[in-house]
Design a protein around this motif. Structure first.
Motif, mmCIF file in Angstrom:
data_model
loop_
_atom_site.group_PDB
_atom_site.id
_atom_site.type_symbol
_atom_site.label_atom_id
_atom_site.label_comp_id
_atom_site.label_asym_id
_atom_site.label_seq_id
_atom_site.Cartn_x
_atom_site.Cartn_y
_atom_site.Cartn_z
ATOM 1 N N ASN A 67 -95.256 50.959 39.417
ATOM 2 C CA ASN A 67 -94.593 50.172 38.361
ATOM 3 C C ASN A 67 -93.200 49.736 38.805
ATOM 4 O O ASN A 67 -92.213 49.884 38.087
ATOM 5 N N MET A 68 -93.119 49.189 40.056
ATOM 6 C CA MET A 68 -91.857 48.693 40.596
ATOM 7 C C MET A 68 -92.102 47.345 41.267
ATOM 8 O O MET A 68 -93.231 46.997 41.612
ATOM 9 N N ASP A 69 -91.012 46.584 41.463
ATOM 10 C CA ASP A 69 -91.084 45.316 42.182
ATOM 11 C C ASP A 69 -90.966 45.596 43.675
ATOM 12 O O ASP A 69 -90.048 46.299 44.116
ATOM 13 N N ARG A 86 -94.058 43.887 39.289
ATOM 14 C CA ARG A 86 -94.813 44.988 38.680
ATOM 15 C C ARG A 86 -95.801 44.472 37.650
ATOM 16 O O ARG A 86 -96.720 45.175 37.277
ATOM 17 N N ARG A 112 -85.405 49.802 40.622
ATOM 18 C CA ARG A 112 -86.870 49.677 40.619
ATOM 19 C C ARG A 112 -87.318 48.603 41.598
ATOM 20 O O ARG A 112 -88.213 47.816 41.296
ATOM 21 N N SER A 127 -96.607 48.112 44.133
ATOM 22 C CA SER A 127 -95.997 47.581 42.910
ATOM 23 C C SER A 127 -96.839 47.932 41.689
ATOM 24 O O SER A 127 -96.306 48.259 40.632
#
Length: 693
Positions: A65-67, A78, A47, A61
């Motif tokens: 819903n990710m870094d 996120r 992720r 992000s």
């Protein structure tokens, strides 16, 4: 700090990465790894996205819903946090101070050059100002003429815009006329259907299938209405967007184009400033043309979408009209079925009344039959079948006169006897089944008790045998055994002979567990001597026996690892060495058929050298600033640390013993001085008494 990730326990979900040229998966772009550990890498880096800039990282992000991480090291979490940034560790303050000094020297040199250039520019500015005054005078005259022309052109453009606006309004009204007519037609149809329904009764005559079809059509109608509303909303949005683009095109872009055209047509090629302005104006013109093309293209796309929405709207309206027609047909059928249902209900009421009358007659006849009692067999009935009714009635009167003699007898006794006999047979059969089930349950309980006794005795014999071997290894000159305490130990010697006979009947090889009262231990620490119980041992001996019992249980039921905390604290050096040797032997796997062993891990904390010498790996634990730390040590370092610790303990013990001996010595000298003084006082008394004599 090390994190261990067991590959067989990791659960990694499939991640869908965004399809964009601004971001890319970090694991595929920047990390090279062995495919065997792919699950662990996905667990950590699946992720993570690599972004082109901080703005792009912040956008994706939150959206995916990710870094997201940038090339400069900035991390957009996120959860919305922004951290990181690249820090160059090679930079220092001394180097920065040197760079500052060099920059100050360069600044002074540039300031000197600036003053020289400023003087030159002042002279040039004076010349330019003189020339510009003349140019401004001419430009003012030119501007006055242009202002007059622009006012006239503005008036013309306003009139053209008003004309175009009126034309558009007319087209819009013409486009809305068909849809309005369709709505008027549909409303007229609804009014007509509602007027027809006002005269009908409100009855429910549809079958279940027709009601389900009606509910389905209503749901379809609601869905189509919602789709029409949605498409109408999309149509309104597209219309508003189209109007905005048209207003932007007409109010800004076309006016700007006209201004640029006027500026380009009114420029003078002889002047350098005007040529520069012309070039800049051409660039602006090209840019605005591109904007105009883009706006035109967007307007065309909006018009296409608008046409599609209109077509969809027409299709949906046609579907709604067809569904309404079907609904009208179903309502007509509903009225017809309601009428048929009323007729069927009336017929059903008649049948129910007739059925209730027949049921009443049947109950009357049954009651009369019960009053007659038990019926005679068919053979006896056939004897009277050929007689006439008069003869039967005469015979009946005779029989009734004879029955009056037996009026005190219960007529239903035979029927009751038959019923009670059947119930008795059923109860006897049920009792036999329950007795058989009870025997099976008792057999099962006895079997489970035997298995339980066998398991307990087998476990005790195994632990007892291993305890003898383990204690023999710990104390070579001693011996130990486990003793099972039974109820026979508690029976008094003067008890009844019947109780002793019952206890003697038990199987000595597999005694009953109910006789057990606990486990005892007897040990001796020399070849010849008395056996001691646990209550008679010292603290160190109890610790040794407890360790022997633990190792015996370990051999009977091995565990993967054991954790001991200073198990050799209460032991002397001989027993500590024996315990260390036993632990090392237990931890080493063996393929010997007589003594098979699997690898077992022992974790021990100690301050004695015997366990350290037998250990495979040593660790030291330090406690500083309220934080415990773990350090890997070599065996020599660990032994050296324990030797220093023991020497410090011995020194502390010697100092304590010397202080104690001194305190005891001073106490003894003071007591002797007191005794001497008392003795002297006694001698004086004797002398004084002798003189008096």
């Amino acid at each position: 700090r090390v994190t261990f990730l067991p590959l067989n326990q990791l659960k990694v979900d499939n991640v869908r990465y965004p399809d964009s040229a601004d971001v890319a998966p970090l694991m595929e772009q920047c990390i090279t790894f062995d495919p065997a550990v792919r699950r662990a890498m996905e667990h950590v880096f699946a992720r993570k996205l690599l972004a082109r800039s901080v703005d792009v990282a912040s956008t994706w992000s939150g959206r995916s819903n990710m870094d997201a991480i940038t090339l400069d090291g900035d991390l957009c979490s996120r959860r919305g946090a922004l951290t990181g940034g690249f820090v160059d560790v090679n930079k220092s303050r001394l180097r920065a101070h040197q760079d500052l000094q060099r920059a100050e020297r360069a600044l002074k040199h540039l300031e000197v050059e600036q003053r020289e250039m400023k003087e030159k520019s002042t002279a040039a500015d004076q010349q330019v100002s003189n020339a510009m005054a003349e140019v401004q005078r001419l430009e003012a005259k030119h501007a006055n003429l242009i202002h007059l022309m622009s006012r006239i052109e503005d008036d013309v453009m306003k009139l053209e815009k008003a004309t175009e606006r009126n034309t558009k309004q007319i087209k819009q009204i013409e486009e809305d006329i068909p849809s309005t007519e369709v709505q008027i037609t549909s409303l007229d149809g609804q009014i007509h259907r509602l007027q027809e329904e006002m005269g009908t009764e409100l009855t429910k005559t549809l079958s279940e299938e027709e009601q389900a079809l009606l509910e389905e059509l209503k749901g379809t109608q609601a869905r189509l209405d919602s789709e029409i509303d949605h498409h109408n909303q999309v149509l309104e949005e597209a219309t508003i967007k189209r109007q905005k683009l048209q207003s932007h095109l007409e109010d800004n872009l076309i006016m700007r184009r006209n201004e640029l055209t006027e500026t380009s047509s009114g420029s003078r090629p002889g002047e350098s400033a005007a040529s520069t302005m012309l070039a800049k104006t051409k660039e602006d013109l090209e840019y605005k043309k591109r904007e105009l093309e883009e706006a035109t293209q967007s307007a065309e796309e909006v018009e296409e979408q608008l046409s599609e929405v209109k077509n969809t709207d027409d299709i949906l309206r046609a579907d709604i009209s067809s569904i309404k027609n079907e609904l009208d047909k179903l309502k007509t059928q509903d009225a017809k079925y309601n009428k048929e249902l009323e007729e069927a209900q009336q017929d059903q009421e008649k049948l129910l009344n007739k059925r209730s009358m027949c049921t009443q007659k049947r109950e009357d006849y049954m009651r009369k039959i019960q009053e007659l009692g038990s019926l005679p067999p068919a053979a006896e009935v056939s004897v009277f079948a050929k007689k006439s009714i008069a003869a039967l009635m005469k015979n009946l009167e005779k029989i009734n006169k004879d029955l009056k003699k037996y009026s005190h007898v219960n007529k239903k006794a035979f029927d009751q006897f038959v019923n009670f006999s059947e119930q008795r047979d059923a109860l006897i059969k049920r009792k036999e089944e329950l007795d058989e089930g009870g025997l099976k349950v008792k057999e099962l309980i006895e079997s489970l008790d035997r298995k339980k006794d066998e398991a307990i005795n087998r476990t005790f014999r195994g632990v007892s045998a291993h305890f003898k071997d383990v204690f023999k290894e710990l104390v070579p000159n001693g011996a130990g055994e486990l003793i099972m305490r039974t109820i026979m130990d508690d029976v008094d010697s003067e008890s009844d002979e019947d109780d002793e006979a019952k206890l003697a009947k038990k199987d000595p090889g597999n005694p009953d567990v109910s006789l057990y009262r606990g486990v005892g231990i007897k040990v001796r620490f020399s070849r010849v001597g008395e056996n001691f119980m646990m209550s008679q041992l010292s603290g160190g001996q109890k610790a040794l026996v407890a360790m022997g019992l633990i190792f015996a249980i370990q051999r009977c039921d091995p565990a993967p690892f054991y954790l001991f905390d200073e198990l050799d604290q209460a032991l002397d050096s001989t027993y500590r060495a024996a315990v260390a040797s036993l632990i090392k032997r237990q931890a080493t796997p063996s393929d010997d058929p007589n003594d098979p062993r699997e690898s077992t891990q022992f974790i021990c904390s100690t301050f004695r050298p015997e366990l350290v010498a037998a250990a495979n790996r040593c660790f030291g634990i330090s406690h500083q600033n309220k934080v415990s730390s773990l350090h890997l040590l070599t065996k020599n370092d660990a032994l050296h640390f324990i030797a220093n610790l023991m020497s410090e303990e011995e020194a502390v013990g010697e100092v304590t013993s010397m202080a104690t001996s001194r305190a005891v010595g001073s106490r003894g000298s003071s007591e002797s001085a007191k005794r001497r003084k008392i003795g002297e006082n006694d001698d004086d008394d004797d002398q004084s008494s002798a003189i008096e004599d």
